[in-house]
Design a protein around this motif. Structure first.
Motif, PDB file in Angstrom:
ATOM      1  N   GLU A 167      -2.601  30.366  43.213  1.00  0.00           N
ATOM      2  CA  GLU A 167      -3.223  30.641  41.912  1.00  0.00           C
ATOM      3  C   GLU A 167      -2.832  32.017  41.381  1.00  0.00           C
ATOM      4  OE1 GLU A 167      -5.673  29.981  38.551  1.00  0.00           O
ATOM      5  OE2 GLU A 167      -4.998  28.581  40.102  1.00  0.00           O
ATOM      6  N   THR A 168      -2.807  33.022  42.257  1.00  0.00           N
ATOM      7  CA  THR A 168      -2.537  34.394  41.815  1.00  0.00           C
ATOM      8  C   THR A 168      -1.053  34.726  41.784  1.00  0.00           C
ATOM      9  OG1 THR A 168      -2.761  35.240  44.083  1.00  0.00           O
ATOM     10  CG2 THR A 168      -4.751  35.230  42.719  1.00  0.00           C
ATOM     11  N   LYS A 169      -0.228  33.811  42.299  1.00  0.00           N
ATOM     12  CA  LYS A 169       1.232  34.039  42.390  1.00  0.00           C
ATOM     13  C   LYS A 169       1.538  35.318  43.178  1.00  0.00           C
ATOM     14  CE  LYS A 169       1.508  30.659  39.377  1.00  0.00           C
ATOM     15  NZ  LYS A 169       1.633  29.297  39.859  1.00  0.00           N
ATOM     16  N   THR A 170       0.689  35.601  44.151  1.00  0.00           N
ATOM     17  CA  THR A 170       0.833  36.825  44.956  1.00  0.00           C
ATOM     18  C   THR A 170       0.673  36.487  46.428  1.00  0.00           C
ATOM     19  OG1 THR A 170      -0.188  38.091  43.157  1.00  0.00           O
ATOM     20  CG2 THR A 170      -0.030  39.183  45.292  1.00  0.00           C
ATOM     21  N   LYS A 171       1.546  37.016  47.250  1.00  0.00           N
ATOM     22  CA  LYS A 171       1.461  36.821  48.700  1.00  0.00           C
ATOM     23  C   LYS A 171       0.585  37.913  49.299  1.00  0.00           C
ATOM     24  CE  LYS A 171       3.125  34.440  52.290  1.00  0.00           C
ATOM     25  NZ  LYS A 171       2.923  32.993  52.421  1.00  0.00           N
ATOM     26  N   LEU A 172      -0.513  37.511  49.950  1.00  0.00           N
ATOM     27  CA  LEU A 172      -1.395  38.486  50.578  1.00  0.00           C
ATOM     28  C   LEU A 172      -0.736  39.049  51.837  1.00  0.00           C
ATOM     29  CD1 LEU A 172      -3.423  37.044  48.660  1.00  0.00           C
ATOM     30  CD2 LEU A 172      -5.137  37.289  50.442  1.00  0.00           C
ATOM     31  N   LYS A 173      -0.814  40.364  52.000  1.00  0.00           N
ATOM     32  CA  LYS A 173      -0.243  41.010  53.187  1.00  0.00           C
ATOM     33  C   LYS A 173      -1.329  41.218  54.234  1.00  0.00           C
ATOM     34  CE  LYS A 173       2.580  43.745  50.028  1.00  0.00           C
ATOM     35  NZ  LYS A 173       2.708  45.107  49.489  1.00  0.00           N
ATOM     36  N   GLU A 174      -0.916  41.282  55.490  1.00  0.00           N
ATOM     37  CA  GLU A 174      -1.890  41.484  56.568  1.00  0.00           C
ATOM     38  C   GLU A 174      -2.356  42.938  56.593  1.00  0.00           C
ATOM     39  OE1 GLU A 174      -2.564  40.390  61.282  1.00  0.00           O
ATOM     40  OE2 GLU A 174      -0.559  40.228  60.410  1.00  0.00           O
ATOM     41  N   PHE A 175      -3.653  43.130  56.813  1.00  0.00           N
ATOM     42  CA  PHE A 175      -4.216  44.477  56.917  1.00  0.00           C
ATOM     43  C   PHE A 175      -4.222  44.887  58.386  1.00  0.00           C
ATOM     44  CE2 PHE A 175      -7.780  47.496  57.310  1.00  0.00           C
ATOM     45  CZ  PHE A 175      -7.398  48.412  56.346  1.00  0.00           C
ATOM     46  N   PRO A 176      -3.553  45.995  58.736  1.00  0.00           N
ATOM     47  CA  PRO A 176      -3.456  46.374  60.150  1.00  0.00           C
ATOM     48  C   PRO A 176      -4.747  46.995  60.673  1.00  0.00           C
ATOM     49  CG  PRO A 176      -2.352  48.003  58.769  1.00  0.00           C
ATOM     50  CD  PRO A 176      -2.846  46.933  57.844  1.00  0.00           C
ATOM     51  N   VAL A 177      -5.173  46.562  61.867  1.00  0.00           N
ATOM     52  CA  VAL A 177      -6.346  47.162  62.524  1.00  0.00           C
ATOM     53  C   VAL A 177      -6.052  47.361  64.010  1.00  0.00           C
ATOM     54  CG1 VAL A 177      -8.064  46.169  60.966  1.00  0.00           C
ATOM     55  CG2 VAL A 177      -7.410  44.920  63.010  1.00  0.00           C
ATOM     56  N   ASP A 178      -6.769  48.287  64.609  1.00  0.00           N
ATOM     57  CA  ASP A 178      -6.667  48.524  66.040  1.00  0.00           C
ATOM     58  C   ASP A 178      -7.742  47.683  66.734  1.00  0.00           C
ATOM     59  OD1 ASP A 178      -6.703  49.449  68.641  1.00  0.00           O
ATOM     60  OD2 ASP A 178      -6.399  51.551  68.089  1.00  0.00           O
ATOM     61  N   GLU A 179      -7.336  46.561  67.315  1.00  0.00           N
ATOM     62  CA  GLU A 179      -8.301  45.631  67.918  1.00  0.00           C
ATOM     63  C   GLU A 179      -9.028  46.260  69.104  1.00  0.00           C
ATOM     64  OE1 GLU A 179      -6.728  41.780  68.700  1.00  0.00           O
ATOM     65  OE2 GLU A 179      -6.200  41.408  66.606  1.00  0.00           O
ATOM     66  N   GLY A 180      -8.394  47.233  69.750  1.00  0.00           N
ATOM     67  CA  GLY A 180      -9.028  47.932  70.863  1.00  0.00           C
ATOM     68  C   GLY A 180     -10.297  48.644  70.414  1.00  0.00           C
ATOM     69  N   ASN A 181     -10.244  49.277  69.234  1.00  0.00           N
ATOM     70  CA  ASN A 181     -11.412  49.970  68.688  1.00  0.00           C
ATOM     71  C   ASN A 181     -12.505  48.990  68.283  1.00  0.00           C
ATOM     72  OD1 ASN A 181     -10.381  52.556  69.023  1.00  0.00           O
ATOM     73  ND2 ASN A 181      -9.372  52.563  67.025  1.00  0.00           N
ATOM     74  N   VAL A 182     -12.076  47.799  67.817  1.00  0.00           N
ATOM     75  CA  VAL A 182     -13.047  46.762  67.445  1.00  0.00           C
ATOM     76  C   VAL A 182     -13.796  46.279  68.687  1.00  0.00           C
ATOM     77  CG1 VAL A 182     -13.368  44.471  66.432  1.00  0.00           C
ATOM     78  CG2 VAL A 182     -11.688  46.037  65.432  1.00  0.00           C
ATOM     79  N   LEU A 183     -13.072  46.075  69.782  1.00  0.00           N
ATOM     80  CA  LEU A 183     -13.695  45.607  71.032  1.00  0.00           C
ATOM     81  C   LEU A 183     -14.727  46.597  71.561  1.00  0.00           C
ATOM     82  CD1 LEU A 183     -10.581  44.099  72.859  1.00  0.00           C
ATOM     83  CD2 LEU A 183     -12.587  42.842  72.072  1.00  0.00           C
ATOM     84  N   LYS A 184     -14.495  47.882  71.328  1.00  0.00           N
ATOM     85  CA  LYS A 184     -15.425  48.918  71.806  1.00  0.00           C
ATOM     86  C   LYS A 184     -16.801  48.802  71.150  1.00  0.00           C
ATOM     87  CE  LYS A 184     -11.836  52.381  72.781  1.00  0.00           C
ATOM     88  NZ  LYS A 184     -11.228  53.646  72.306  1.00  0.00           N
ATOM     89  N   ILE A 185     -16.817  48.378  69.878  1.00  0.00           N
ATOM     90  CA  ILE A 185     -18.098  48.310  69.151  1.00  0.00           C
ATOM     91  C   ILE A 185     -18.644  46.885  69.057  1.00  0.00           C
ATOM     92  CG2 ILE A 185     -17.590  50.365  67.775  1.00  0.00           C
ATOM     93  CD1 ILE A 185     -16.888  48.464  65.428  1.00  0.00           C
ATOM     94  N   LEU A 186     -17.920  45.907  69.607  1.00  0.00           N
ATOM     95  CA  LEU A 186     -18.267  44.490  69.433  1.00  0.00           C
ATOM     96  C   LEU A 186     -19.695  44.171  69.875  1.00  0.00           C
ATOM     97  CD1 LEU A 186     -17.511  41.595  68.701  1.00  0.00           C
ATOM     98  CD2 LEU A 186     -16.458  41.354  70.955  1.00  0.00           C
ATOM     99  N   THR A 187     -20.052  44.545  71.102  1.00  0.00           N
ATOM    100  CA  THR A 187     -21.386  44.221  71.639  1.00  0.00           C
ATOM    101  C   THR A 187     -22.476  44.885  70.812  1.00  0.00           C
ATOM    102  OG1 THR A 187     -20.432  44.070  73.852  1.00  0.00           O
ATOM    103  CG2 THR A 187     -22.833  44.265  73.702  1.00  0.00           C
ATOM    104  N   HIS A 188     -22.277  46.173  70.489  1.00  0.00           N
ATOM    105  CA  HIS A 188     -23.263  46.913  69.701  1.00  0.00           C
ATOM    106  C   HIS A 188     -23.495  46.258  68.339  1.00  0.00           C
ATOM    107  CE1 HIS A 188     -24.600  51.020  67.857  1.00  0.00           C
ATOM    108  NE2 HIS A 188     -25.608  50.192  68.028  1.00  0.00           N
ATOM    109  N   VAL A 189     -22.409  45.857  67.681  1.00  0.00           N
ATOM    110  CA  VAL A 189     -22.511  45.236  66.347  1.00  0.00           C
ATOM    111  C   VAL A 189     -23.231  43.893  66.439  1.00  0.00           C
ATOM    112  CG1 VAL A 189     -21.205  44.227  64.437  1.00  0.00           C
ATOM    113  CG2 VAL A 189     -20.486  46.406  65.406  1.00  0.00           C
ATOM    114  N   ASN A 190     -22.861  43.065  67.418  1.00  0.00           N
ATOM    115  CA  ASN A 190     -23.475  41.736  67.553  1.00  0.00           C
ATOM    116  C   ASN A 190     -24.972  41.835  67.861  1.00  0.00           C
ATOM    117  OD1 ASN A 190     -21.108  40.442  67.001  1.00  0.00           O
ATOM    118  ND2 ASN A 190     -20.615  39.925  69.107  1.00  0.00           N
ATOM    119  N   VAL A 191     -25.352  42.777  68.705  1.00  0.00           N
ATOM    120  CA  VAL A 191     -26.768  42.971  69.028  1.00  0.00           C
ATOM    121  C   VAL A 191     -27.528  43.452  67.788  1.00  0.00           C
ATOM    122  CG1 VAL A 191     -28.391  44.393  70.349  1.00  0.00           C
ATOM    123  CG2 VAL A 191     -26.404  43.392  71.496  1.00  0.00           C
ATOM    124  N   THR A 192     -26.938  44.392  67.052  1.00  0.00           N
ATOM    125  CA  THR A 192     -27.579  44.923  65.830  1.00  0.00           C
ATOM    126  C   THR A 192     -27.754  43.838  64.788  1.00  0.00           C
ATOM    127  OG1 THR A 192     -26.525  47.066  66.245  1.00  0.00           O
ATOM    128  CG2 THR A 192     -27.428  46.715  64.051  1.00  0.00           C
TER     129      THR A 192
END
Length: 480
Positions: free
Chosen positions: A368-393
């Motif tokens: 529809e937008t005639k635009t290819k979405l690009k991937e947004f880079p993230v550090d999955e290691g940092n996400v894993l560090k906060i995963l339990t805390h975020v899910n509990v919250t």
């Protein structure tokens, strides 16, 4: 130069000067094409990208026509959300100041008696959401819309589409209350999807203008996606927000989600992580909605968690990032959401959190937008560090919300609406339960039938395999 540019469209000098005070120095393409047609007396269907000046494209010529023959009620403007209605009213007030313009905003969440008094005083311009105006038409005979010159539908596709919020029932009494001889103006960023329906309403051979480019999003917008598992979505969201807060402390962010409940949960959760944020959704009281929006606009807090009530028409120029907590089910919802950033030539970024179940939705958005979405880079290691805390919250916030009366107001409003329609809410509830019971019974029957068929198929296959095995044994015996 600005006044001269607008005057070339047929606008009077005083109108052009007022527009310049509002910051409209040169007409945008939608203004350049639609304003002359409206001044000629034509109906108009305008389709242009978000942030392209569509509101001024109808406000300016309406004010000029009003100055030639001032009376009330001269114009009716319909908008899908309360916030958009107030924003349109603000433009009318600023641009119409030399006329001593009288306007009236008719939306839900406000006192109906006060609104009825305002309507009885015959304001020049009425800006309304369809539901509340329809209530006034059904219950109030102190005003008339029979002499209006203009009927405007802003975000027209949203008003005319049938979806989770269906305006059809409310639009019927409104259309019946306005004169057949009028100018009908329809504007939106995604007009083509409902063009046939729009033509039924604007029957007087309307002038139709659509932005030349097929791209529905502006080039200044950096569009990204992030593929995440469904169950860890919130951890990625917290990580992204923290990243932006660390790198760009003054950036403002809008997070869009699909339900009022999820909006409230995310707001509560982010506050527990000490992010300065507020929520905006339809179950909030109108004063709370005003307060939240004004605090976000004035940068008292930098993060707004919202449902799609904030996706249409709201002009907040300083939004730097839009995050889609859910992938929108329709490309046009995506277009309106990401249109809250990269406005008026500024740059912006949008990030859509995509689960394994949403890949097809991303492909539809790209088409529809005639635009290819690009991937947004993230550090999955940092996400894993906060995963339990975020899910509990998040779980704690869900439990806290369940202990409140959240959603109760919505049920009360549903009952009120049923009573207004002459229905018995208790009987309707009973009927729904009976229908649900019948549906559940049918589903159970289908499931049992499917299980029976599968068992029979398995038995047949078993017999077939046994026969084959016996034949093989017989052949093997003869060969010995």
């Amino acid at each position: 130069m600005a006044a001269a540019g607008l005057a070339s469209l047929g606008l009077r000098p005083w109108v052009a000067e007022q527009a310049e005070r509002l910051g409209i120095r040169q007409p945008t393409p939608v203004q350049r094409n639609c304003i002359p047609a409206i001044l000629r007396g034509q109906d108009c269907l305008g389709c242009a990208k978000t942030g392209s000046g569509k509101t001024a494209a109808f406000v300016l010529p309406i004010l000029q026509k009003l100055s030639e023959d001032p009376y009330g009620i001269f114009c009716l403007v319909l908008a899908p959300t309360r916030e958009l209605a107030y924003q349109i009213a603000e433009q009318f007030r600023v641009l119409g100041k030399p006329l001593g313009l009288r306007d009236c905003v008719i939306v839900g969440g406000m006192n109906m008696v006060t609104q009825a008094l305002e309507l009885s005083r015959k304001p020049h311009i009425v800006i309304a959401t369809p539901g509340r105006l329809a209530d006034h038409i059904r219950s109030n005979n102190t005003f008339s819309l029979k002499k209006i010159k203009f009927l405007v539908l802003d975000e027209a596709d949203r008003l005319l589409e049938q979806g989770c919020t269906d305006f059809t029932q409310d639009l019927e009494p409104i259309i019946a209350a306005v004169p057949a001889k009028r100018q009908t103006l329809l504007f939106s960023a995604t007009l083509t999807d409902t063009l046939q329906e729009l033509k039924k309403i604007a029957m007087n051979k309307p002038f139709f203008w659509e932005s030349e480019t097929e791209v529905r999003t502006v080039t200044e917008l950096d569009q990204r996606y992030l593929l995440v598992p469904e169950r860890v979505k919130e951890a990625f969201l917290v990580h992204i927000i923290q990243k932006f807060q660390d790198e760009h402390e003054d950036w403002s962010i809008i997070i869009f989600t699909n339900t009022c409940k999820m909006c409230q949960i995310l707001n509560m959760m982010l506050r527990r992580f000490n992010f300065p944020c507020g929520a905006l959704h339809s179950t909030m009281k109108q004063k709370q909605r005003f307060s939240t929006l004004s605090q976000f606009k004035s940068s008292i807090f930098k993060i707004l968690v919202a449902t799609d009530v904030a996706s249409r028409g709201l002009d907040i120029p300083t939004v730097h990032v839009v995050i889609n907590h859910n992938t929108p089910g329709l490309p046009k919802i995506y277009i309106h959401r990401v249109g809250r950033t990269a406005r008026a030539g500024r740059h912006g970024i949008s990030i859509t959190l995509v689960t394994q179940y949403d890949i097809h939705l991303v492909h539809a958005i790209e088409e529809e937008t005639k635009t290819k979405l690009k991937e947004f880079p993230v550090d999955e290691g940092n996400v894993l560090k906060i995963l339990t805390h975020v899910n509990v919250t998040r779980r704690e916030c869900e439990i806290e919300l369940e202990s409140t009366d959240f959603g109760e107001k919505k049920e009360i409003n549903k009952r009120k609406q049923m009573i207004l329609e002459g229905k018995d809410p208790d009987m309707e509830l009973k009927r729904k339960k009976e229908l649900a019971k019948i549906k559940e019974g049918k589903q159970r029957f289908k499931q049992r039938l499917q299980e029976t068929l599968e068992r029979e198929a398995a038995t047949r296959l078993k017999h077939k395999l046994l026969k084959k095995k016996r034949r093989q044994q017989k052949v093997a015996g003869k060969m010995k």
